[in-house]
Design an enzyme around this catalytic site. Structure first.
Site, mmCIF file in Angstrom:
data_model
loop_
_atom_site.group_PDB
_atom_site.id
_atom_site.type_symbol
_atom_site.label_atom_id
_atom_site.label_comp_id
_atom_site.label_asym_id
_atom_site.label_seq_id
_atom_site.Cartn_x
_atom_site.Cartn_y
_atom_site.Cartn_z
ATOM 1 N N GLU A 105 0.848 -1.189 0.000
ATOM 2 C CA GLU A 105 0.000 0.000 0.000
ATOM 3 C C GLU A 105 0.884 1.238 0.000
ATOM 4 O O GLU A 105 1.879 1.286 0.723
ATOM 5 C CB GLU A 105 -0.892 0.007 1.250
ATOM 6 N N THR A 143 -4.742 6.025 2.779
ATOM 7 C CA THR A 143 -5.172 7.335 3.259
ATOM 8 C C THR A 143 -6.049 8.032 2.219
ATOM 9 O O THR A 143 -5.918 9.228 1.955
ATOM 10 C CB THR A 143 -3.965 8.218 3.665
ATOM 11 N N LYS A 190 -10.338 -2.592 8.290
ATOM 12 C CA LYS A 190 -9.039 -2.266 8.876
ATOM 13 C C LYS A 190 -9.247 -1.821 10.321
ATOM 14 O O LYS A 190 -9.912 -0.817 10.575
ATOM 15 C CB LYS A 190 -8.403 -1.137 8.038
#
Length: 197
Positions: free
Chosen positions: A40, A70, A130
């Site tokens: 990521e 993000t 998450k």
């Protein structure tokens, strides 16, 4: 692309946050060489979006999925789509961003920290979640969640490194995501040891 497929081969994801482009590609290659399939790259600014695009290109050559992290705004989602990211990740649950990501064809991994977050995300059809910040929630959070929602696969993120990753996996996390700890060059190899049968 689905998270079941993204995380099928290894319970570890490398997060390459705030690193220069060349260093990010280098670390991604090292992760892939060690059997850590998933990477990521957070996209908190346009420079990071360019890094994401470079890592996506490197991953495409090896058939490896690279996600955008993000992703908290429409602009960041646009960067992720433009770069060719395989999925998006966010620190929290923003229903508008989540729906927009799904509409763009990208699986979305939202951050959750409460049972309400989990129920809201699941009601939207988000399968993988998450748990963030995992180091604050602690391994007991995962054990507790296994009671009411044993079917939910969680990615433990935030404060995870090679020294505590196994504890989170043992507590019920399906995947551990490691970010800032990767500044230590020994972390990737130590994390790869978790993949050993």
């Amino acid at each position: 692309m689905s998270f079941d497929r993204v995380f099928a081969k290894a319970p570890v994801m490398a997060i390459l946050r705030g690193m220069p482009l060349a260093r990010s590609v280098e670390l991604a290659d090292r992760a892939w060489d060690l059997g850590i399939e998933c990477v990521e790259v957070p996209v908190q600014d346009e420079e990071a979006a360019a890094v994401l695009a470079a890592v996506v290109a490197a991953g495409a050559e090896r058939g490896k999925p690279v996600g955008a992290g993000t992703v908290t705004t429409a602009e960041r989602l646009a960067w992720a789509v433009s770069a060719g990211a395989a999925f998006t990740v966010a620190p929290g649950l923003d229903t508008e961003v989540a729906r927009a990501s799904l509409a763009a064809g990208l699986p979305h991994l939202p951050g959750v920290a409460t049972a309400t977050d989990v129920q809201t995300a699941r009601a939207m059809g988000l399968d993988w979640l998450k748990a963030f910040p995992a180091s604050v929630l602690g391994p007991d959070w995962f054990r507790a969640m296994r009671g009411p929602v044993p079917e939910v696969p969680f990615v433990a993120t935030g404060g995870i490194d090679a020294s505590n990753a196994a504890a989170y996996l043992a507590a019920g996390a399906k995947v551990v995501a490691v970010g800032s700890a990767l500044e230590d060059p020994g972390q990737l190899r130590a994390l790869a040891a978790l993949l050993a049968p």
